[in-house]
Design a protein around this motif. Structure first.
Motif, short mmCIF file in Angstrom:
data_model
loop_
_atom_site.label_atom_id
_atom_site.label_comp_id
_atom_site.label_asym_id
_atom_site.label_seq_id
_atom_site.Cartn_x
_atom_site.Cartn_y
_atom_site.Cartn_z
N VAL A 17 -5.75 -4.22 -3.53
CA VAL A 17 -4.88 -5.45 -2.93
C VAL A 17 -3.64 -4.65 -2.34
CG1 VAL A 17 -4.00 -7.42 -3.66
CG2 VAL A 17 -5.73 -6.87 -4.82
N GLY A 18 -3.50 -5.06 -1.05
CA GLY A 18 -2.00 -4.30 -0.56
C GLY A 18 -2.65 -3.34 -0.08
N GLY A 20 -2.05 -1.99 3.08
CA GLY A 20 -2.52 -2.26 4.49
C GLY A 20 -1.82 -1.49 5.37
N GLN A 24 3.86 1.79 3.08
CA GLN A 24 4.34 3.15 2.75
C GLN A 24 3.40 3.85 1.71
OE1 GLN A 24 7.91 3.07 0.39
NE2 GLN A 24 8.09 5.47 0.93
N ALA A 45 -8.13 -6.98 -0.20
CA ALA A 45 -7.32 -7.80 0.36
C ALA A 45 -6.24 -7.07 0.84
CB ALA A 45 -7.03 -9.12 -0.63
N PHE A 46 -6.12 -6.55 1.90
CA PHE A 46 -5.14 -5.43 2.07
C PHE A 46 -4.00 -5.88 2.59
CE2 PHE A 46 -9.59 -3.52 2.88
CZ PHE A 46 -9.59 -2.32 2.21
N ASP A 47 -3.74 -6.99 3.08
CA ASP A 47 -2.46 -7.32 3.83
C ASP A 47 -2.23 -8.77 3.49
OD1 ASP A 47 -1.28 -5.66 6.72
OD2 ASP A 47 -0.71 -7.84 5.88
N ARG A 52 -4.91 -9.13 9.90
CA ARG A 52 -4.73 -7.86 10.14
C ARG A 52 -5.34 -7.06 8.74
NH1 ARG A 52 1.51 -7.02 10.09
NH2 ARG A 52 1.29 -7.68 7.95
N ALA A 91 -1.17 -2.44 -4.54
CA ALA A 91 -0.25 -1.82 -3.88
C ALA A 91 0.66 -2.51 -3.03
CB ALA A 91 -1.04 -0.49 -3.05
N PRO A 93 4.10 -5.47 -2.80
CA PRO A 93 5.67 -5.49 -3.59
C PRO A 93 5.60 -5.92 -4.80
CG PRO A 93 5.56 -6.36 -1.17
CD PRO A 93 4.14 -6.25 -1.62
N GLY A 143 3.21 8.46 -9.77
CA GLY A 143 2.49 9.60 -8.83
C GLY A 143 2.82 10.82 -9.05
N SER A 187 10.09 -2.87 4.90
CA SER A 187 9.60 -2.35 3.42
C SER A 187 10.87 -2.03 2.79
CB SER A 187 8.93 -0.92 4.13
OG SER A 187 8.69 -0.11 2.90
N TRP A 190 12.57 -6.05 1.33
CA TRP A 190 11.98 -6.59 -0.14
C TRP A 190 12.60 -6.09 -1.09
CZ3 TRP A 190 9.43 -4.06 -3.78
CH2 TRP A 190 8.49 -3.07 -3.21
N HIS A 209 10.41 6.20 -12.29
CA HIS A 209 9.65 7.39 -12.14
C HIS A 209 10.23 8.53 -13.11
CE1 HIS A 209 6.72 6.87 -8.87
NE2 HIS A 209 7.73 6.28 -8.08
N TRP A 332 -1.62 13.06 -6.99
CA TRP A 332 -2.32 11.42 -6.99
C TRP A 332 -3.88 11.70 -7.38
CZ3 TRP A 332 -0.31 6.40 -5.41
CH2 TRP A 332 0.85 6.24 -5.29
P1 NAD Z 1 5.22 -2.00 1.90
O1 NAD Z 1 6.03 -3.11 2.23
O2 NAD Z 1 5.29 -0.81 2.88
O3 NAD Z 1 3.78 -2.43 1.95
C1 NAD Z 1 3.21 -3.47 1.16
C2 NAD Z 1 1.62 -3.88 1.56
O4 NAD Z 1 1.25 -4.83 0.71
C3 NAD Z 1 1.51 -4.46 3.01
O5 NAD Z 1 0.27 -3.92 3.51
C4 NAD Z 1 1.62 -5.82 2.78
O6 NAD Z 1 1.05 -6.61 3.89
C5 NAD Z 1 0.55 -6.10 1.65
N1 NAD Z 1 0.85 -7.23 0.70
C6 NAD Z 1 2.15 -7.86 0.48
N2 NAD Z 1 1.64 -8.87 -0.30
C7 NAD Z 1 0.41 -9.22 -0.58
C8 NAD Z 1 -0.48 -9.81 -0.93
N3 NAD Z 1 -0.06 -10.88 -1.81
N4 NAD Z 1 -1.78 -9.52 -0.99
C9 NAD Z 1 -2.13 -8.85 -0.38
N5 NAD Z 1 -1.54 -7.65 0.44
C10 NAD Z 1 -0.30 -7.92 0.26
O7 NAD Z 1 5.22 -1.58 0.37
P2 NAD Z 1 5.13 -0.12 -0.27
O8 NAD Z 1 6.33 0.76 0.22
O9 NAD Z 1 4.07 0.29 0.00
O10 NAD Z 1 5.35 -0.53 -1.82
C11 NAD Z 1 4.22 -1.04 -2.33
C12 NAD Z 1 4.20 -0.95 -3.83
O11 NAD Z 1 4.26 0.49 -4.03
C13 NAD Z 1 5.81 -1.35 -4.43
O12 NAD Z 1 5.62 -1.83 -5.58
C14 NAD Z 1 6.41 -0.09 -4.56
O13 NAD Z 1 7.21 0.11 -5.53
C15 NAD Z 1 5.35 0.82 -4.97
N6 NAD Z 1 5.48 2.35 -4.59
C16 NAD Z 1 5.29 3.21 -5.14
C17 NAD Z 1 5.51 4.63 -4.96
C18 NAD Z 1 5.00 5.67 -5.86
O14 NAD Z 1 5.38 6.73 -5.87
N7 NAD Z 1 4.16 5.54 -6.87
C19 NAD Z 1 5.95 4.99 -3.77
C20 NAD Z 1 6.25 4.07 -2.79
C21 NAD Z 1 6.10 2.49 -3.16
#
Ligand code: NAD
Length: 385
Positions: A17-18, A20, A24, A45-47, A52, A91, A93, A143, A187, A190, A209, A332
């Protein structure tokens, strides 16, 4: 040594989920989970944008029929299939983690959830209770703890190489948001919005972390109480972009975590120094293959990843041999391998006899943020943990 042979008879059917297009953190989930062939990406359900997300899923070789518009549809449809997903990574927000993780556990899935696990301690404890009730594995995506030198650090502490621990000095203080980059970056936007990031920004985003690294290396020490001071340096941000937290532990040690995104000039700034009564260790996320070991009265020493003198468990995850750099993708991948092992053991009814960032670690991180905010909002008073 890990050489990419899968140890399961069949790879675990896995969805996302997420994560996409353009996210990041999506790619490192996929490349790490898929690397050792213990997982197969079969649904997603990537996005937040269904079209998209579907297009993206197809280009990641997922069957178009299994690229879903949202997680609810995915969990419902996959449950109807004999070959439906067994595990899911979340993955998205922060504000979505709780509801998605809850739905996933209720659907009987093993869960790999991004950090912070959710906003509030009571919700985190609810997820912990649910994971136990459903007998599902829940990982939280801290990670950095999959690096071999973190395992080495843990074993050194356990074996008394440092003596009794006195001081834990940690920071995750980067400078990437020293100006209002959120005006241009979705990014980042939020992350500074309390509705989407929760009660804190840097405390949850980067501080947690370090909280988990401390837990991973020093599992025998518990935070007794803490005090926190937080600041917002960039005008217009409703959440803190800098915070200093001091912690007292139940063994008499003192700890400190600096969480920041306004440490101008710092690329990443994630590192720690752990001081014992006879020696210290120090590690930097940007140089993960080295662990500094400094014994009082002796020449300082830099230990290298995969070297013969490391503890056996620290050599176990080696993938390339000494002298070659490994990095975040390997860290990871090691964690996803542990996830696969944990699922396998759980399904067979065997005890999970190794450490990993589990749902309780998720609770600890959320509670730490809660307590830091409580302290900071009350003139930085000490609060019991
Ligand atoms: P981002 O905003 O870059 O990407 C979020 C993704 O989720 C997008 O593809 C978006 O379209 C999708 N999305 C949003 N709501 C959704 C939903 N309801 N259903 C399906 N898809 C949905 O965010 P990011 O920087 O990748 O961060 C995502 C999560 O990862 C956050 O919780 C952040 O804290 C965490 N994160 C962790 C690390 C780590 O080192 N573990 C590093 C960066 C981010």
């Amino acid at each position: 040594m890990i050489d990419g042979e899968r140890f399961l008879e069949h790879p675990i059917r896995w969805g996302m989920v997420g994560g996409g297009r353009g996210s990041q953190i999506g790619y490192i989930h996929r490349s790490s989970a898929l690397r050792d062939q213990n997982f197969e990406l079969v649904a997603g359900a990537f996005d937040i944008d269904p079209e998209r997300g579907r297009d993206f899923g197809i280009k990641c070789n997922v069957d178009p029929a299994r690229c879903y518009p949202d997680y609810k549809t995915m969990f419902a449809e996959e449950a109807k299939r004999p070959d439906g997903i067994q595990a899911v990574s979340i993955a998205t927000p922060n504000f979505t983690h709780y509801e998605i993780a809850k739905a996933a556990l209720e659907a009987g899935l093993h869960v790999y959830c991004e950090k912070p696990m959710c906003f509030w301690t009571k919700d985190a404890e609810e997820l912990e209770r649910l994971a136990k009730e459903k007998n599902r594995v829940m990982f939280v995506s801290y990670g950095y703890c999959g690096h071999q030198m973190i395992e080495q650090a843990r074993r050194m502490v356990e074996n008394g190489d440092l003596g009794k621990i006195r001081i834990v000095n940690m920071q995750f203080a980067h400078g990437a948001h020293n100006v209002a980059v959120e005006k241009k970056s979705a990014s980042t936007a939020w992350r500074v919005n309390p509705k989407k990031a929760g009660p804190a920004y840097v405390l949850g985003d980067v501080g947690t972390h370090m909280v988990y690294l401390q837990e991973a290396i020093l599992p025998h020490m518990n935070i007794k109480r803490l005090m926190c001071s937080k600041q917002t340096f960039v005008e217009g941000r409703p959440l803190e972009d800098n915070a200093m937290t001091i912690m007292e532990y139940d063994n008499g040690a003192i700890g400190y975590i600096w969480s920041s995104c306004v440490n101008a000039g710092s690329e990443f700034g994630a590192r720690f120094r752990i001081v014992g009564e006879k020696a210290s260790i120090a590690w930097d996320v940007e140089h993960p293959n080295q662990l500094h070991y400094e014994v009082q009265g002796k020449p300082q020493c830099t230990m290298q990843r995969a070297a013969s003198y490391l503890y056996d468990t620290a050599k176990r995850d080696d993938r390339i041999g000494g002298g070659h750099p490994e990095g975040l993708f390997e860290s990871w991948s090691n964690l996803y391998t542990k996830f696969a092992h944990a699922i396998d053991k759980c399904e067979k009814g065997e005890p999970i006899d190794f450490w990993y960032p589990d749902v309780h670690a998720g609770v600890l991180g959320v509670k730490w943020v809660d307590k830091c905010v409580e302290s900071a909002n009350h003139d930085s008073k000490w609060v019991e943990f």
